[in-house]
Every structure is written in structure tokens, then in C-alpha cells.
Design an enzyme around this catalytic site. Structure first.
Site, PDB file in Angstrom:
ATOM      1  N   SER A 264      41.238  52.905  42.443  1.00 27.83           N
ATOM      2  CA  SER A 264      42.016  52.110  41.487  1.00 27.83           C
ATOM      3  C   SER A 264      41.044  51.514  40.470  1.00 27.83           C
ATOM      4  CB  SER A 264      42.763  50.997  42.216  1.00 27.83           C
ATOM      5  OG  SER A 264      41.827  50.016  42.623  1.00 27.83           O
ATOM      6  N   LYS A 265      41.609  50.802  39.511  1.00 26.58           N
ATOM      7  CA  LYS A 265      40.790  50.218  38.438  1.00 26.58           C
ATOM      8  C   LYS A 265      39.686  49.324  38.989  1.00 26.58           C
ATOM      9  CE  LYS A 265      44.066  50.051  34.676  1.00 26.58           C
ATOM     10  NZ  LYS A 265      45.324  49.335  34.602  1.00 26.58           N
ATOM     11  N   ARG A 266      39.964  48.744  40.145  1.00 22.59           N
ATOM     12  CA  ARG A 266      38.972  47.908  40.820  1.00 22.59           C
ATOM     13  C   ARG A 266      37.632  48.640  40.987  1.00 22.59           C
ATOM     14  NH1 ARG A 266      38.801  47.228  45.987  1.00 22.59           N
ATOM     15  NH2 ARG A 266      40.414  48.746  46.493  1.00 22.59           N
ATOM     16  N   GLY A 268      36.335  50.817  38.960  1.00 28.10           N
ATOM     17  CA  GLY A 268      35.718  51.191  37.677  1.00 28.10           C
ATOM     18  C   GLY A 268      36.730  51.971  36.860  1.00 28.10           C
TER      19      GLY A 268
END
Ligand code: GLU
Length: 507
Positions: A264-266, A268
């Protein structure tokens, strides 16, 4: 009636940016089609009217084309006409087709109208939870008589349409995972069309429309993410209800981050457009995505161009185990392709990162274009992605002597007595030299300073480098000095070596 030709599709919902998971799905479909000489279709699944946006549709088309994944059939967009004989290729333009098919299923009693209200379904659900029973549809409306159904319809009662599921377990063959089986009762009677307002049918659901589209578009292989495995038995039941042949399925594993949580965006960047903005080359991303769940037959080759992938890719070598997204490996591949790319191409890609330091690209003279390509070639080997170039090359456009002096990394070198001596010698040569400081001139100076002062090695070169570039490490002087000299002649605000040194020592 199949054409005998391999036909696959990529069917994104335009509700967000194209991320690496979906891009890999698109790539595997595309490779599979290209290798077989089949067709790759793009179908836009935009039935979620609230969340679908045109800008996402455009963006995902751009991202696919940027990756090199062109489609043989698909909707119009990005100045491309609609192509293919199985359209429309946007689900929002196919609602009449779904409605006709619903009527057919109702007429054949393969589906039925369900008048259960949300409150009734909620009460059923609570009861099932309390009694530890599976939370499946109770079947209340399954066997309503035709008169009751007509009465309810005439009264304008809201209704959903449900598929009648038989007793048999539903099984399908998955090319990546083998046979997958679900008991029929786990499906209950799935909703095909949601309940609408004013006694009208509402929107058809994903499982229903995807099946109708795949069948009518004569899709032979459904290759998609494994988040759709639990949907597949419902889709198989729908194929069966219509008497359509069931395509082959291949469900691709989930992509995880390094912590083995779903990527996920977490973790990167995850969207194709953000990788593109960061200066990843499409061939690096495509190569990396190909390796994310597939491996070469020899078990070791890791660099593949798109044409090489078309030759090498088979679904048999796709693994069902989750793939871990490894940014280091992606960076390694990007560095590999950056090294292979022509200076002119890299310069064109890197131009936008130097906004404010360069003229608009179409207004730049040939000399500026050529010079910038030299600059990019000099620094590109030291970056993972092109947006890091600016930080590496910023000193070429100027350094602030005060900031260089304040930088703690320079403190020790600048405090040394030998530094004062070296810079004094260097500055006096810069003051009296009016021509270009070529690598030869520079070498001669260094030798002279070394013999005059006895200072050598790091004690000699680090202060000189700090005075010219602001830091004690960077590209070789042999390449850097011509770049500075040419840059100084271009009206870009680039200072010559002499001016740099004079400003630094304050003369
Ligand atoms: N629109 C669905 C998605 O983006 C497509 C799934 C499928 O390929 O069937 O997940």
C-alpha cells in the site's frame, strides 16, 4: 462460438490511479496475448458511477501506453478511436445489454425477483450470526408464485434479481492454482441486479456484468488478481445459467510490502504515475513487474526487454505464492536501463526536474540541449531514478559559499591549515588565468601546488573540490571541468571554475 483465437482483457475500474498490482495484471495479460498472437482488450469497468472518473480513465490509458501495453480492442480515448467488434468497451455504455440478459434469465426461471427489504435481510443476518450459521441468503423469495411476484411488481415494490444456485459444488480450473472448489451453499443465491427505486431494477453487480462481458467479448482466459478468486464461483454459476462456455482462469498472487502486509502507499510509491514522475524508465518497471510472480525458465535471467518477455513469458511459470515488492531490486533494474539509455533520451526525461535553471525545452538552443545531455550523462550513473539528478547536479548551477562553509560535513576539511594554503595557491592561479580551466590546466595546477606546498592526496583535493562543487565527493574532474567550462559559456548562470574559486575564497 469461439474464434479459436486467444482473447484476454484488462478490466480496470477508473476509480483511482493504476497501481503496480493492476499494472502487473495488465502486463501478464498483454504478454500472454502477444506471445499467442491473440487479442488484448481494454474494458473500462465504470458501473460504480459515484467513484468512476474520466480523469482516472485517461490516466490509466496513458499509463498503459507509457508502459508499452497497447490494446487491440478498447474504447476511444487519448485520440485513439474505439477499436474492435465487441464494443462498447465501457460498461456504463452496456447497461441495455445487461438488462436484456436479466430478462432472459428471469424468463427462463434461472433468476428470480427478490423483494426482501434491507431490514429483513439485516434481521436474517443477525439471526444467522446468533445461531452460528453461515450468513447466506435465506431463500425467502426463491419460490414465490408468479401471482405474488406480479402483485409485488404491480405494486411497485423494490426488488433485486437473484441467481438461482443449484446444489452442486462449483469448481473451476485455475492455471496458476489448479482446481478450486466452493460448496454451492457458500454462494447462496447471489444478487445479479441491485434493487432500484420506483419499482425499477437498480444497477447490475460486478460479478454479473463481468461475466456477460467476458462471454460476449469471447474472452478465452481471465487473468486477474487473486482478490477475485472468491468471485469466480459466482461467475461460473452465471456462465452455467446462460449455457456459455467457461473461460480459463489464472489468478495472480497478492503483492506484499517488505513487512509482508499487502502493498500500500504506506510502503512508498505504488501508482504507475508516481513511479513515472520519479523518473523510473518504463522498461525498468515492466521488467520488474514481470518478475513479480513470474521467473525465467533458466531460473536466473533477470533483465528482459518487452520483446524478450513476449518470447519468455508463460502462465505455467507464474507462481501462486505472494510476491514481495522490492524497491531495491526495482532501483537496480532502473539503474541498468538508465545506463543503456541514450543521453538525449535521458536529457529529455530529466529536463522537467531542472525547471527554474533551464529555459523551456522547446526554446533551448542546440548548445544548451547538448550541454544538458552531457550533464545528465555525467550524473545519471549515480542515481536510482532521474528525479535524484537535480540534487546531485545542483552545484553545477551555483553554490552558496556561506552554506558550504556552514555544512558540518565540510567543517573538518575547511578548518585545516593545509586547506587555507591550498586554496590560497588555487585562488592566485584562478586570478591570473583568463582562459578555460581545462583538465590539463587543472592537472598542471595541482602538480604545481603539490610541489610548492608538499600537500597532497585528500588534503590537496578535498579543499579544491569543496571550493568548486561545495562537497568533497562527486564526479571526476576530467569530466566535470569541461562541463563547467561549456556551461559558463551558455548564459545559464553557470560559473566558471575561476569564478567559483574566487567567490569561495572571498576575492
Ligand atoms: N474491475 C475489476 C477490478 O478492477 C476487474 C476484475 C476482473 O478482472 O474481473 O478489480
Amino acid at each position: 462460438m469461439t474464434t479459436g483465437k486467444i482473447r484476454v482483457r484488462f478490466a480496470p475500474s477508473p476509480t483511482g490511479l493504476l497501481h503496480v498490482g493492476n499494472a502487473r495484471t495488465a502486463l501478464y495479460n498483454w504478454l500472454f496475448a502477444r506471445r499467442a498472437g491473440g487479442h488484448f482488450l481494454l474494458r473500462i469497468e465504470d458501473t460504480d458511477q459515484e467513484r468512476s472518473e474520466k480523469r482516472y480513465e485517461r490516466q490509466l490509458m496513458e499509463d498503459l501506453l507509457w508502459l508499452g501495453l497497447d490494446w487491440d480492442e478498447g474504447p476511444e480515448g487519448l485520440d485513439r478511436p474505439a477499436e474492435g467488434n465487441f464494443g462498447p468497451y465501457r460498461q456504463s455504455e452496456r447497461l441495455h445489454i445487461y438488462a436484456e440478459h436479466t430478462q432472459r434469465l428471469l424468463n427462463e426461471d434461472k433468476a428470480y425477483c427478490c423483494f426482501c427489504t434491507p431490514e429483513m435481510l439485516e434481521a436474517d443476518h443477525k439471526k444467522a450470526v446468533a445461531e452460528h450459521r453461515p450468513q447466506v441468503y435465506s431463500g425467502r423469495c426463491r419460490d414465490l408464485g408468479p401471482r405474488t411476484v406480479k402483485k409485488n411488481l404491480d405494486a411497485g415494490k423494490p426488488f433485486a434479481v437473484r441467481l438461482r444456485i443449484g446444489e452442486e459444488p462449483l469448481r473451476f480450473h485455475d492455471l496458476v492454482r489448479g482446481t478450486v472448489e466452493f460448496p454451492a451453499e457458500a454462494l447462496s443465491d447471489p444478487i445479479l441486479v441491485r434493487s432500484g427505486n420506483d419499482g425499477q431494477p437498480g444497477m447490475p453487480v460486478y460479478n454479473y456484468v463481468v461475466t456477460i462481458d467476458d462471454a460476449l467479448m469471447q474472452i478465452t482466459h481471465v487473468i486477474r488478481g487473486d482478490d477475485h478468486i472468491s468471485n469466480t464461483p459466482k461467475q461460473v454459476a452465471i456462465y452455467n445459467a446462460f449455457g456459455w462456455p467457461v473461460p480459463q482462469f489464472a489468478h495472480l498472487s497478492t503483492i506484499l510490502g517488505a513487512d509482508r502486509e499487502r502493498l500500500s502507499k504506506r510502503h512508498g510509491a505504488t501508482s504507475i504515475s508516481s513511479f513515472r514522475e520519479m523518473g523510473y524508465l518504463p522498461e525498468a518497471l515492466v521488467n520488474y513487474l514481470a518478475l513479480l510472480g513470474w521467473g525465467a525458465e533458466d531460473g536466473k535471467t533477470e533483465t528482459f526487454t518487452l520483446p524478450e518477455l513476449i518470447q519468455a513469458f508463460t502462465l505455467e511459470r507464474v507462481t501462486p505464492s505472494p510476491a514481495v515488492f522490492d524497491f531495491d531490486k526495482l532501483n537496480w533494474l532502473n539503474r541498468h536501463y538508465i545506463k543503456q539509455a541514450s543521453p538525449a533520451r535521458l536529457a529529455a526525461l530529466a529536463w522537467e526536474y531542472f525547471g527554474g535553471f533551464l529555459p523551456a525545452k522547446d526554446e533551448a538552443s542546440d548548445n544548451v540541449l547538448y550541454w544538458f545531455a552531457q550533464l545528465v550523462s555525467l550524473f545519471a550513473p549515480s542515481v536510482d531514478h532521474l528525479d535524484q539528478l537535480m540534487a546531485k547536479a545542483l552545484f553545477v548551477f551555483g553554490v552558496d559559499p556561506a552554506a558550504v562553509r556552514r555544512n558540518p560535513e565540510n567543517a573538518e576539511i575547511l578548518a585545516a591549515d593545509s586547506t587555507r594554503i591550498v586554496l590560497g595557491e588555487l585562488a592566485s592561479r584562478c586570478r591570473s588565468h583568463t582562459g578555460i580551466v581545462t583538465p590539463e590546466v587543472f592537472k598542471a595546477w595541482m602538480n604545481e601546488i603539490k610541489s610548492a606546498t608538499g600537500i597532497k592526496g585528500k588534503d590537496l583535493f578535498h579543499p579544491v573540490r569543496i571550493a568548486i562543487t561545495g562537497t568533497h565527493s562527486g564526479p571526476e574532474f576530467d569530466k566535470l571541468l569541461p562541463l563547467l567550462a561549456q556551461g559558463a559559456a551558455l548564459n545559464l548562470g553557470v560559473l566558471s571554475v575561476q569564478d567559483r574559486v574566487k567567490r569561495f575564497v572571498g576575492v
